[in-house]
Design a protein around this motif. Sequence first.
Motif, PDB file in Angstrom:
ATOM      1  N   LYS A   9       0.833  -1.211   0.000  1.00  0.00           N
ATOM      2  CA  LYS A   9       0.000   0.000   0.000  1.00  0.00           C
ATOM      3  C   LYS A   9       0.862   1.254   0.000  1.00  0.00           C
ATOM      4  CE  LYS A   9      -3.996  -2.108   2.150  1.00  0.00           C
ATOM      5  NZ  LYS A   9      -4.932  -2.088   3.255  1.00  0.00           N
ATOM      6  N   GLU A  10       1.749   1.302  -1.000  1.00  0.00           N
ATOM      7  CA  GLU A  10       2.666   2.427  -1.120  1.00  0.00           C
ATOM      8  C   GLU A  10       2.635   3.014  -2.525  1.00  0.00           C
ATOM      9  OE1 GLU A  10       6.126   1.128   2.048  1.00  0.00           O
ATOM     10  OE2 GLU A  10       6.320   0.491  -0.047  1.00  0.00           O
ATOM     11  N   ILE A  11       3.003   4.276  -2.597  1.00  0.00           N
ATOM     12  CA  ILE A  11       3.218   4.951  -3.871  1.00  0.00           C
ATOM     13  C   ILE A  11       4.692   5.334  -3.910  1.00  0.00           C
ATOM     14  CG2 ILE A  11       2.629   6.917  -5.338  1.00  0.00           C
ATOM     15  CD1 ILE A  11      -0.054   7.027  -3.766  1.00  0.00           C
ATOM     16  N   TRP A  12       5.393   4.869  -4.914  1.00  0.00           N
ATOM     17  CA  TRP A  12       6.790   5.219  -5.124  1.00  0.00           C
ATOM     18  C   TRP A  12       6.822   6.233  -6.262  1.00  0.00           C
ATOM     19  CZ3 TRP A  12      11.167   1.260  -4.291  1.00  0.00           C
ATOM     20  CH2 TRP A  12      10.908   0.465  -3.152  1.00  0.00           C
ATOM     21  N   ILE A  13       7.578   7.305  -6.089  1.00  0.00           N
ATOM     22  CA  ILE A  13       7.651   8.363  -7.106  1.00  0.00           C
ATOM     23  C   ILE A  13       9.118   8.692  -7.380  1.00  0.00           C
ATOM     24  CG2 ILE A  13       7.055  10.756  -7.665  1.00  0.00           C
ATOM     25  CD1 ILE A  13       4.598  10.437  -5.910  1.00  0.00           C
ATOM     26  N   SER A  14       9.485   8.677  -8.663  1.00  0.00           N
ATOM     27  CA  SER A  14      10.851   9.037  -9.035  1.00  0.00           C
ATOM     28  C   SER A  14      10.973  10.550  -9.154  1.00  0.00           C
ATOM     29  CB  SER A  14      11.241   8.379 -10.364  1.00  0.00           C
ATOM     30  OG  SER A  14      10.454   8.890 -11.422  1.00  0.00           O
ATOM     31  N   ILE A  23       8.951   7.490  -1.213  1.00  0.00           N
ATOM     32  CA  ILE A  23       7.917   6.511  -0.879  1.00  0.00           C
ATOM     33  C   ILE A  23       6.895   7.156   0.043  1.00  0.00           C
ATOM     34  CG2 ILE A  23       7.458   4.241   0.132  1.00  0.00           C
ATOM     35  CD1 ILE A  23      10.415   3.557  -0.538  1.00  0.00           C
ATOM     36  N   PHE A  24       5.606   6.965  -0.323  1.00  0.00           N
ATOM     37  CA  PHE A  24       4.484   7.525   0.431  1.00  0.00           C
ATOM     38  C   PHE A  24       3.479   6.421   0.747  1.00  0.00           C
ATOM     39  CE2 PHE A  24       6.242  10.849  -2.157  1.00  0.00           C
ATOM     40  CZ  PHE A  24       6.209  11.977  -1.365  1.00  0.00           C
ATOM     41  N   PHE A  31       4.535  10.894   3.841  1.00  0.00           N
ATOM     42  CA  PHE A  31       5.879  10.587   3.356  1.00  0.00           C
ATOM     43  C   PHE A  31       6.530   9.564   4.283  1.00  0.00           C
ATOM     44  CE2 PHE A  31      10.465  11.433   3.770  1.00  0.00           C
ATOM     45  CZ  PHE A  31      10.871  11.105   2.482  1.00  0.00           C
ATOM     46  N   LYS A  32       7.133   8.517   3.691  1.00  0.00           N
ATOM     47  CA  LYS A  32       7.815   7.491   4.483  1.00  0.00           C
ATOM     48  C   LYS A  32       9.331   7.656   4.441  1.00  0.00           C
ATOM     49  CE  LYS A  32       4.542   3.692   4.472  1.00  0.00           C
ATOM     50  NZ  LYS A  32       4.409   2.258   4.187  1.00  0.00           N
ATOM     51  N   GLU A  33       9.894   7.660   3.243  1.00  0.00           N
ATOM     52  CA  GLU A  33      11.337   7.790   3.116  1.00  0.00           C
ATOM     53  C   GLU A  33      11.728   7.979   1.653  1.00  0.00           C
ATOM     54  OE1 GLU A  33      13.710   3.999   3.575  1.00  0.00           O
ATOM     55  OE2 GLU A  33      11.733   3.274   4.206  1.00  0.00           O
ATOM     56  N   ILE A  67      16.002  -2.224  -6.935  1.00  0.00           N
ATOM     57  CA  ILE A  67      15.759  -1.838  -5.541  1.00  0.00           C
ATOM     58  C   ILE A  67      14.934  -2.919  -4.847  1.00  0.00           C
ATOM     59  CG2 ILE A  67      14.837  -0.043  -4.022  1.00  0.00           C
ATOM     60  CD1 ILE A  67      14.760   1.762  -6.602  1.00  0.00           C
ATOM     61  N   ASP A  68      15.432  -3.436  -3.735  1.00  0.00           N
ATOM     62  CA  ASP A  68      14.692  -4.405  -2.929  1.00  0.00           C
ATOM     63  C   ASP A  68      13.573  -3.660  -2.199  1.00  0.00           C
ATOM     64  OD1 ASP A  68      14.291  -5.746  -0.088  1.00  0.00           O
ATOM     65  OD2 ASP A  68      15.028  -7.310  -1.461  1.00  0.00           O
ATOM     66  N   VAL A  69      12.327  -4.096  -2.387  1.00  0.00           N
ATOM     67  CA  VAL A  69      11.170  -3.400  -1.816  1.00  0.00           C
ATOM     68  C   VAL A  69      11.187  -3.466  -0.288  1.00  0.00           C
ATOM     69  CG1 VAL A  69       8.640  -3.394  -1.641  1.00  0.00           C
ATOM     70  CG2 VAL A  69       9.734  -3.720  -3.866  1.00  0.00           C
ATOM     71  N   ALA A  70      11.527  -4.623   0.279  1.00  0.00           N
ATOM     72  CA  ALA A  70      11.474  -4.794   1.733  1.00  0.00           C
ATOM     73  C   ALA A  70      12.560  -4.002   2.458  1.00  0.00           C
ATOM     74  CB  ALA A  70      11.593  -6.274   2.095  1.00  0.00           C
ATOM     75  N   THR A  71      13.790  -4.043   1.940  1.00  0.00           N
ATOM     76  CA  THR A  71      14.907  -3.402   2.642  1.00  0.00           C
ATOM     77  C   THR A  71      15.177  -1.978   2.165  1.00  0.00           C
ATOM     78  OG1 THR A  71      16.577  -4.235   1.093  1.00  0.00           O
ATOM     79  CG2 THR A  71      16.012  -5.640   3.001  1.00  0.00           C
ATOM     80  N   ARG A  72      14.568  -1.603   1.022  1.00  0.00           N
ATOM     81  CA  ARG A  72      14.763  -0.254   0.449  1.00  0.00           C
ATOM     82  C   ARG A  72      16.216  -0.004   0.056  1.00  0.00           C
ATOM     83  NH1 ARG A  72       9.387  -0.220   1.180  1.00  0.00           N
ATOM     84  NH2 ARG A  72       8.522   1.325   2.581  1.00  0.00           N
ATOM     85  N   THR A  73      16.905  -1.058  -0.336  1.00  0.00           N
ATOM     86  CA  THR A  73      18.304  -0.910  -0.738  1.00  0.00           C
ATOM     87  C   THR A  73      18.466  -1.234  -2.219  1.00  0.00           C
ATOM     88  OG1 THR A  73      18.788  -3.194  -0.087  1.00  0.00           O
ATOM     89  CG2 THR A  73      19.224  -1.474   1.545  1.00  0.00           C
TER      90      THR A  73
END
Length: 189
Positions: A9-14, A23-24, A31-33, A67-73
């Motif tokens: 349940k996220e929106i990723w924006i470049s 990430i929202f 805003f998340k990070e 980009i790994d979705v879980a770790t954000r790396t």
Amino acid sequence: EPLFIAASKEIWISQMSTNKVHIFSADTLEFKESILLPGRWTKVLTLDPGRRVVYASNWASQSISVIDVATRTVTGQLPTGGVPRGMLVTPDGKYMYAAQFAGGKDDTDGRGRLLKLELPGGKLLGTFGAPGSKRHLAFASKPGRVFLSDMAHARVEVYESDKELPAVRVFEKPNTIVLSADERTLYVS
């Protein structure tokens, strides 16, 4: 450009000028990070749901970040040998098709092609179609067709089993394309 990830349940924006993905929360828009990418001028985002990774095309560095979705790396970079734009992962997760906007150092050379990469490593398996300014991709599961917009030639190219079918002429500079849920209509901006 946005990407909705239903599972989290996220929106990723470049954001091209900062080389970041923001990430929202899709529910609250909080805003998340942000994730800083090694690629430059990040553009299109595509989800690989099976591997739970997001691919981000990077215009100036001519690469695709993983980009790994879980770790954000960032776990890798796939070189594209030209300017990548839209991408799609096949339903079986074995391949990625990438639209190449330009084919060399000049980011507007009109020599882009359709790339087919093996996943997860990104090995280039082939290039398809006449040179142009390829932009976005859509996939129809029946009968397994790839649609590709070409801004330089005002057309949508059609591929089935990596064989090019007759292109469809459209108005000038076709950009984003989206296939309807019933896969009967292709919308072209």
